[in-house]
Design a protein around this motif. Structure first.
Motif, PDB file in Angstrom:
ATOM      1  N   ALA A   1       0.803  -1.225   0.000  1.00 41.02           N
ATOM      2  CA  ALA A   1       0.000   0.000   0.000  1.00 41.02           C
ATOM      3  C   ALA A   1       0.836   1.275   0.000  1.00 41.02           C
ATOM      4  O   ALA A   1       0.296   2.376   0.142  1.00 41.02           O
ATOM      5  N   TYR A   2       2.146   1.160  -0.167  1.00 40.15           N
ATOM      6  CA  TYR A   2       3.002   2.356  -0.186  1.00 40.15           C
ATOM      7  C   TYR A   2       2.552   3.316  -1.284  1.00 40.15           C
ATOM      8  O   TYR A   2       2.316   2.915  -2.416  1.00 40.15           O
ATOM      9  N   ASP A   3       2.468   4.586  -0.946  1.00 40.02           N
ATOM     10  CA  ASP A   3       2.049   5.626  -1.891  1.00 40.02           C
ATOM     11  C   ASP A   3       3.196   6.618  -2.057  1.00 40.02           C
ATOM     12  O   ASP A   3       3.522   7.374  -1.142  1.00 40.02           O
ATOM     13  N   LYS A   4       3.810   6.594  -3.221  1.00 40.09           N
ATOM     14  CA  LYS A   4       4.973   7.450  -3.461  1.00 40.09           C
ATOM     15  C   LYS A   4       4.637   8.937  -3.423  1.00 40.09           C
ATOM     16  O   LYS A   4       5.540   9.779  -3.276  1.00 40.09           O
ATOM     17  N   ASN A   5       3.373   9.278  -3.551  1.00 37.90           N
ATOM     18  CA  ASN A   5       2.967  10.688  -3.585  1.00 37.90           C
ATOM     19  C   ASN A   5       2.696  11.280  -2.209  1.00 37.90           C
ATOM     20  O   ASN A   5       2.557  12.490  -2.072  1.00 37.90           O
ATOM     21  N   LEU A   6       2.613  10.424  -1.192  1.00 43.33           N
ATOM     22  CA  LEU A   6       2.325  10.919   0.153  1.00 43.33           C
ATOM     23  C   LEU A   6       3.537  11.619   0.751  1.00 43.33           C
ATOM     24  O   LEU A   6       4.677  11.208   0.541  1.00 43.33           O
ATOM     25  N   ARG A   7       3.282  12.679   1.511  1.00 39.81           N
ATOM     26  CA  ARG A   7       4.308  13.360   2.277  1.00 39.81           C
ATOM     27  C   ARG A   7       3.826  13.508   3.710  1.00 39.81           C
ATOM     28  O   ARG A   7       2.632  13.670   3.955  1.00 39.81           O
ATOM     29  N   SER A   8       4.748  13.437   4.647  1.00 40.17           N
ATOM     30  CA  SER A   8       4.376  13.597   6.050  1.00 40.17           C
ATOM     31  C   SER A   8       3.949  15.033   6.296  1.00 40.17           C
ATOM     32  O   SER A   8       4.215  15.931   5.482  1.00 40.17           O
ATOM     33  N   GLN A   9       3.308  15.270   7.415  1.00 44.36           N
ATOM     34  CA  GLN A   9       2.789  16.604   7.728  1.00 44.36           C
ATOM     35  C   GLN A   9       3.903  17.642   7.784  1.00 44.36           C
ATOM     36  O   GLN A   9       3.710  18.801   7.411  1.00 44.36           O
ATOM     37  N   SER A  10       5.075  17.214   8.208  1.00 40.30           N
ATOM     38  CA  SER A  10       6.201  18.143   8.299  1.00 40.30           C
ATOM     39  C   SER A  10       6.824  18.423   6.941  1.00 40.30           C
ATOM     40  O   SER A  10       7.540  19.408   6.759  1.00 40.30           O
ATOM     41  N   GLY A  11       6.586  17.534   5.988  1.00 41.59           N
ATOM     42  CA  GLY A  11       7.209  17.644   4.679  1.00 41.59           C
ATOM     43  C   GLY A  11       8.599  17.036   4.612  1.00 41.59           C
ATOM     44  O   GLY A  11       9.248  17.038   3.559  1.00 41.59           O
ATOM     45  N   LEU A  12       9.080  16.480   5.718  1.00 45.43           N
ATOM     46  CA  LEU A  12      10.425  15.919   5.777  1.00 45.43           C
ATOM     47  C   LEU A  12      10.531  14.555   5.109  1.00 45.43           C
ATOM     48  O   LEU A  12      11.603  14.160   4.664  1.00 45.43           O
ATOM     49  N   VAL A  13       9.432  13.842   5.068  1.00 38.65           N
ATOM     50  CA  VAL A  13       9.470  12.437   4.650  1.00 38.65           C
ATOM     51  C   VAL A  13       8.468  12.158   3.545  1.00 38.65           C
ATOM     52  O   VAL A  13       7.331  12.632   3.584  1.00 38.65           O
ATOM     53  N   GLY A  14       8.889  11.373   2.578  1.00 40.01           N
ATOM     54  CA  GLY A  14       8.003  10.937   1.506  1.00 40.01           C
ATOM     55  C   GLY A  14       8.724  10.894   0.173  1.00 40.01           C
ATOM     56  O   GLY A  14       9.517  11.790  -0.132  1.00 40.01           O
ATOM     57  N   GLY A  15       8.490   9.848  -0.585  1.00 39.81           N
ATOM     58  CA  GLY A  15       9.023   9.750  -1.931  1.00 39.81           C
ATOM     59  C   GLY A  15      10.380   9.084  -2.074  1.00 39.81           C
ATOM     60  O   GLY A  15      10.752   8.652  -3.171  1.00 39.81           O
ATOM     61  N   ASP A  16      11.136   8.989  -0.995  1.00 39.25           N
ATOM     62  CA  ASP A  16      12.466   8.394  -1.104  1.00 39.25           C
ATOM     63  C   ASP A  16      12.398   6.896  -1.412  1.00 39.25           C
ATOM     64  O   ASP A  16      13.271   6.356  -2.095  1.00 39.25           O
ATOM     65  N   GLY A  17      11.387   6.236  -0.892  1.00 42.02           N
ATOM     66  CA  GLY A  17      11.222   4.815  -1.181  1.00 42.02           C
ATOM     67  C   GLY A  17      11.024   4.579  -2.669  1.00 42.02           C
ATOM     68  O   GLY A  17      11.535   3.598  -3.229  1.00 42.02           O
ATOM     69  N   ASP A  18      10.308   5.490  -3.314  1.00 42.90           N
ATOM     70  CA  ASP A  18      10.106   5.387  -4.759  1.00 42.90           C
ATOM     71  C   ASP A  18      11.399   5.679  -5.511  1.00 42.90           C
ATOM     72  O   ASP A  18      11.719   5.007  -6.503  1.00 42.90           O
ATOM     73  N   LYS A  19      12.161   6.672  -5.042  1.00 36.80           N
ATOM     74  CA  LYS A  19      13.445   6.976  -5.675  1.00 36.80           C
ATOM     75  C   LYS A  19      14.366   5.754  -5.638  1.00 36.80           C
ATOM     76  O   LYS A  19      15.051   5.444  -6.616  1.00 36.80           O
TER      77      LYS A  19
END
Length: 294
Positions: free
Chosen positions: A55-73
């Motif tokens: 269920a990983y979603d590459k477009n999601l970002r955490s509320q802080s904006g610090l985390v998200g998308g690296d798994g897709d990279k």
């Protein structure tokens, strides 16, 4: 409940049973449930782990904006570039660890194994192992019992809490659990299981818990990667016949002692380490301001 890894090994030797069987039977006795109930619950946990990975979603970002998308990279790097130093399975584990850690930071459903902050380690190594058809469903459930037994002993003798023992207690414990599970899957014996766990924990001894802005994001997500890769290397060392020169239970005790001696600023308070760097302080200030403006 077992007070030591050695006691599990000794009971296994006496009864001629595998590590996972001893842990399973202890669960039946302690909770007074049937074998079918215990295995069903562990299977549900495995299913939740598989679903969380899928269920990983590459477009999601955490509320802080610090985390998200690296798994897709990382996944794109694995599939498109072909120039990595690591093999394909290791790259899958790295991507999986990042993805699960990001999912946790983005408030998606995960399996705490043993904690939410360390949720990426076990699935990072077990999910690709299963999807590559290296292990059957029954074997994966057995591996989870192995990891549960290791985690229970660590929790009893030391801690699995970052607030109590630093990140060594979270990522370190998860890495030990994953290493033991992998040794089982690779056909190792009970002694090899606990030595893999010990080596994994030793390698992360002293790891501090210093979350930037108090969030389980930086550096937590990337530390899941280290926990996963560490587990794989220690599992292979154990399978090669390499042992921990310090007995496994003494390694756990040492981790507990180190955690107790660790300054409070390095135990999930966000007052030391990376959280106290100039950038870490700026991130915390910006996040606080954004929260106050909402």
């Amino acid at each position: 409940m077992f007070e030591s890894l050695q006691s599990i090994v000794e009971l296994g030797s006496t009864q001629q049973k595998a590590f996972w069987q001893i842990v399973l039977e202890d669960d039946l006795s302690e909770r007074q449930v049937s074998r079918e109930v215990s295995i069903k619950q562990m299977t549900d946990t495995w299913d939740a782990m598989l679903l969380a990975a899928a269920a990983y979603d590459k477009n999601l970002r955490s509320q802080s904006g610090l985390v998200g998308g690296d798994g897709d990279k990382m996944e794109q790097y694995r599939t498109c570039f072909g120039k990595s130093l690591c093999g394909d399975f290791v790259l899958k584990a790295i991507a999986g660890a990042l993805q699960m850690g990001e999912s946790n930071a983005c408030m998606k459903r995960i399996v705490a194994a043993p904690t939410a902050g360390a949720c990426g380690v076990l699935p990072a190594v077990l999910v690709p192992y299963y999807l590559e058809k290296r292990g059957t469903l029954d074997e994966m459930i057995q591996a989870l019992y192995v990891s549960a037994g290791i985690g229970q002993v660590i929790a009893h003798r030391a801690s699995i809490s970052g607030a109590a023992g630093g990140c060594q207690a979270e990522i370190g414990s998860a890495s030990a659990m994953a290493a033991g599970a992998l040794v089982h899957l690779l056909g190792g014996d009970n002694m090899q299981i606990i030595h893999a766990a010990a080596m994994s924990l030793k390698n992360l001894l002293g790891l501090v818990c210093d979350p930037v802005a108090g969030l389980v994001e930086v550096p937590c997500v990337k530390r899941n990667v280290i926990g996963a890769v560490n587990a794989m290397s220690c599992a292979d060392m154990a399978m090669a016949g390499i042992i921990s020169k310090i007995p496994p239970d003494q390694v756990i005790d040492a981790m507990g002692e180190v955690g107790e001696k660790m300054d409070v600023s390095l135990r999930e308070t966000a007052k030391g380490g990376l959280a106290a760097t100039p950038e870490g302080i700026d991130v915390a200030s910006r996040f606080s301001q954004s929260q106050n403006s909402h």
